[in-house]
Design an enzyme around this catalytic site. Structure first.
Site, PDB file in Angstrom:
ATOM      1  N   CYS A  79       0.882  -0.758  -0.041  1.00  0.00           N
ATOM      2  CA  CYS A  79      -0.303  -0.044   0.179  1.00  0.00           C
ATOM      3  C   CYS A  79       0.849   1.309  -0.042  1.00  0.00           C
ATOM      4  CB  CYS A  79      -0.830   0.054   0.698  1.00  0.00           C
ATOM      5  SG  CYS A  79      -2.178  -1.236   1.366  1.00  0.00           S
ATOM      6  N   ASP A 133      35.272  19.519  19.252  1.00  0.00           N
ATOM      7  CA  ASP A 133      35.478  21.055  19.204  1.00  0.00           C
ATOM      8  C   ASP A 133      35.949  20.872  21.032  1.00  0.00           C
ATOM      9  OD1 ASP A 133      36.494  23.544  19.307  1.00  0.00           O
ATOM     10  OD2 ASP A 133      34.543  23.533  20.511  1.00  0.00           O
ATOM     11  N   ASP A 142      30.148  22.901  18.800  1.00  0.00           N
ATOM     12  CA  ASP A 142      28.629  24.172  19.877  1.00  0.00           C
ATOM     13  C   ASP A 142      28.825  25.520  19.269  1.00  0.00           C
ATOM     14  OD1 ASP A 142      31.034  24.908  21.630  1.00  0.00           O
ATOM     15  OD2 ASP A 142      30.520  25.560  23.317  1.00  0.00           O
TER      16      ASP A 142
END
Length: 731
Positions: free
Chosen positions: A18, A414, A621
């Site tokens: 389907c 980082d 960040d």
């Protein structure tokens, strides 16, 4: 050309075939770029050119034989599948099936009982054409579109058993009726679909739990009055009053009051978070013991909660790459099964000359070969995996990210704000004279009171008390001088102290040690008439490594993941941090624009090292990390960082806890394992069941039970992911 994304629900889908048919119908529309239809959520997501209208897309779905439903309220992100599955048809069907099953149960006890043939016909007709009408409707629509689905297989199979029984009844051969096959098959499939629907409902609970966090009203201060307003009427910059124990209705900044907030539903963090003046609060979290006055910064779609829900819902709606293999199989599955059933009928008929038995074997093939489990195998695992991750503060942008994450074998970090707290702290204080440490801190804080300099804030945070100095003068690039109790004091760099001809005790070894660690060093000195400028104390400042960093790195190593630090800091500082954390590799003195190139280099090294499809993740960040986050196979943004980093990343960690990185990889691997298990079971049922049915070892009723069980077992297996627990460090 501008593109838009539409989402709407598709009802009456029963299996992977389907899904394939709906996608095919939508892709035929000019201007449609990409289509994703999810069987588990019953949701279609379409990317198209701006000239394509939603009504056109929905009409194409209806024409394909399904029912498209608009998402009328923007706050409804998940369809309550459980409400779609009424229990009444199941109850009626079970009651009507009992008289057919009862003779089989009584037979071992020597009791021979059978319903009158005419009563069998009446009851079977009610079940076949009443309760089973949905199979005919869906099967007919599929056949009309020259396609096939599970309902078509069920309709053909049960109709064959019913038709054979009706023929036997007409010719007077009442001893060979098979009405029980059609009745019991339909009953078992209805029960299976209901259980499946109930189980699928549990996979949507993550979004429902998040949606339930939205308060409906907010207490808004207007002049001297406080008015309760529907959340839809609250605007940015409105002042909202939040009483103790209430759920916070908006994102905002505290302008008055102090309290603590329970943010566990958004971040997974179990400890209350202190809120004071200028603290940020998030809508959906719970205020603690104090009254808070908050200035609204975001409402509704722009709020953090709405963005989280949208991200989780997007991850659950999109397809994982492995699902595309399933889609290709599903597209040809039903025609192949119809062919196998026809071969079974002809082979048994010509070989045994027992065409009744041949027909029953063919019916068993049709009934057991359900592609429903195939369609549910991947999306249910994705839904549960992303939901449980979100509950622990790990937001996964899409299903592809969840699947890719399990292949990560290198994580690049980082340094500043990721491995470290991101701001300097006073970590070393050596007093040279007769003053105590508290006295030295009071003197230094008095000279820095009101300053916004990061080093000044670090001193002020440590000082227990201080006064305000007089004649404060900043010396650019050197430090600050001031008068305290009629004495001149100097607070600044080593170079400045030397230019003042300050008197140093022998501290060169200490200076070298702190410099090697990457500390920033300042000195407090005093003007003494007889001795000139005398050094009173040495201050050492450092961007401190996060308390959980070392354990979090060890957790990654336990998952056989290599760790790399990618930083702009000097090599000496980077090496010191790497040694403390036992990182595998250090790349220092990297310019922000070059970070992405180093990620590409790590990707090549990772693939060469493992000689397989292993991937590299980047954790950061800041704005300068965005290119590297985008370049990595998986970008992981700390939720405490910038919006730019979060948008560039595939995964956002709602708090700065580094343990969540290992947790994210772990939940990805477990989810991917569930997908593989589900696909194995989905294929196993068919690979084992179809031959057994074709060779006459399964009667149609057992085939119906096995088919129903296959879908339920796949969804239930996915739900086992809900038992996953984050590592102790992330709680």
């Amino acid at each position: 050309m501008k593109t838009v994304e539409y989402s709407f629900f598709v009802e009456e889908m029963s299996c992977a075939s389907c899904v394939s048919r709906v996608e095919k119908a939508l892709k035929k529309i000019d201007g449609v770029i990409d289509v994703s239809v999810n069987l588990a959520t019953e949701k279609a997501t379409v990317e198209a050119n701006a000239n394509v209208k939603l009504d056109t897309l929905m009409a194409a779905v209806d024409k394909a034989g399904y029912h498209a439903v608009k998402i009328t309220e923007p706050e409804i992100h998940a369809k309550d599948i459980n409400k779609q599955a009424s229990l009444w048809p199941i109850i009626i069907s079970v009651i009507l099936a009992i008289p057919f099953v009862l003779p089989m149960l009584l037979e071992p006890f020597g009791i021979h009982w059978m319903m009158p043939a005419w009563l069998q016909l009446v009851i079977a007709s009610v079940v076949q054409f009443g309760l089973g009408a949905k199979f005919y409707r869906s099967g007919f629509n599929a056949a009309k579109a020259l396609s096939g689905n599970m309902d078509l297989l069920v309709a053909i199979g049960t109709s064959a058993a019913y038709g054979l029984s009706l023929y036997q009844l007409i010719i007077g051969n009442n001893d060979h009726l098979y009405f029980e096959s059609s009745v019991v098959i339909i009953t078992l499939i209805l029960i299976g679909k209901w259980l499946e629907s109930r189980a699928k409902h549990q996979t949507t609970q993550a979004i429902e739990a998040l949606s339930a966090l939205r308060p409906e009203v907010a207490l808004v201060r207007q002049g001297d009055q406080e008015i309760s307003l529907p959340i839809s009427q609250v605007k940015v910059d409105d002042v909202v009053v939040i009483k103790p124990g209430e759920r916070i209705p908006v994102d905002g900044v505290v302008i008055d009051g102090a309290s603590s907030c329970d943010e566990s539903m958004l971040t997974g963090e179990s400890f209350p978070v202190s809120k004071i003046l200028n603290s940020v609060v998030t809508g959906g979290t719970i205020n603690g013991e104090g009254l808070l006055i908050v200035k609204t910064t975001a409402v509704q779609a722009d709020s953090t909660l709405s963005k989280i829900i949208a991200m989780v819902e997007s991850a659950q709606a999109k397809k994982a790459p492995i699902q595309r293999i399933v889609d290709r199989i599903s597209a040809i599955f039903v025609p192949v099964i119809l062919l196998i059933a026809l071969i079974t009928l002809l082979a048994w008929g010509f070989i045994s000359q027992d065409w009744q038995q041949a027909l029953l074997h063919a019916v068993a093939v049709l009934v057991i070969a359900c592609p429903c489990a195939l369609g549910l195998a991947t999306p249910t695992a994705i839904m549960v995996g992303t939901g449980v991750a979100a509950r622990h503060g790990i937001l996964i942008k899409d299903a592809e990210a969840l699947e890719t994450l399990h292949n990560i074998n290198t994580v690049a970090f980082d340094k500043t704000g990721t491995l470290t707290i991101g701001k300097p702290e006073l970590v070393e204080l050596d007093v040279m004279g007769r003053e105590t440490a508290d006295q030295i801190l009071a003197l230094a804080a008095s000279m820095q009171a009101g300053s916004e300099h990061p080093l000044a804030k670090a001193i002020l945070a440590k000082a227990k008390s201080y006064n305000y100095a007089q004649n404060i003068t900043s010396v650019a690039g050197s430090g600050v001088m001031a008068t305290i109790d009629n004495h001149e004091y100097y607070l600044g760099s080593l170079r400045w102290m030397k230019s003042l001809n300050a008197y140093f005790v022998d501290m060169q070894d200490k200076i070298n040690e702190l410099t090697k660690k990457g500390y920033t060093i300042s000195f407090l000195a005093k003007q003494q008439s007889e001795n000139g400028v005398v050094i009173l104390a040495l201050f050492g400042f450092a961007d401190v490594i996060k308390s959980e960093a070392k354990s979090a790195i060890n957790a990654l190593h336990q998952l056989n993941v290599n760790t790399v630090m990618l930083t702009g800091d000097n090599q000496q500082v980077a090496n010191y941090v790497a040694q403390q954390l036992h990182l595998d590799k250090v790349i220092a003195e990297v310019l922000p624009q070059d970070k992405a190139n180093y990620i590409y280099q790590l990707q090549k090294e990772s693939q060469n090292l493992s000689n397989s499809n292993h991937k590299v993740a980047m954790v950061g960040d800041g704005i300068n990390d965005a290119p590297a986050l985008a370049a990595a196979d998986i970008g992981i943004a700390m939720g405490t960082g910038t919006d730019v980093a979060m948008h560039a990343a595939s995964i956002t960690l709602m708090r700065g806890n580094l343990f969540l990185i290992a947790d994210a990889i772990d939940i990805s691997r477990r989810t991917y394992n569930k997908i593989k298990q589900n696909l194995f079971w989905a294929f196993f049922y068919n690979l084992i069941g179809i031959p057994l049915a074709a060779f006459g070892f399964l009667n149609p009723m057992i085939a119906g039970a096995a088919m129903a069980l296959s879908s339920v077992s796949v969804v239930t297996n996915a739900l086992l992911l809900k038992r996953w627990q984050a590592r102790s460090g992330s709680k």
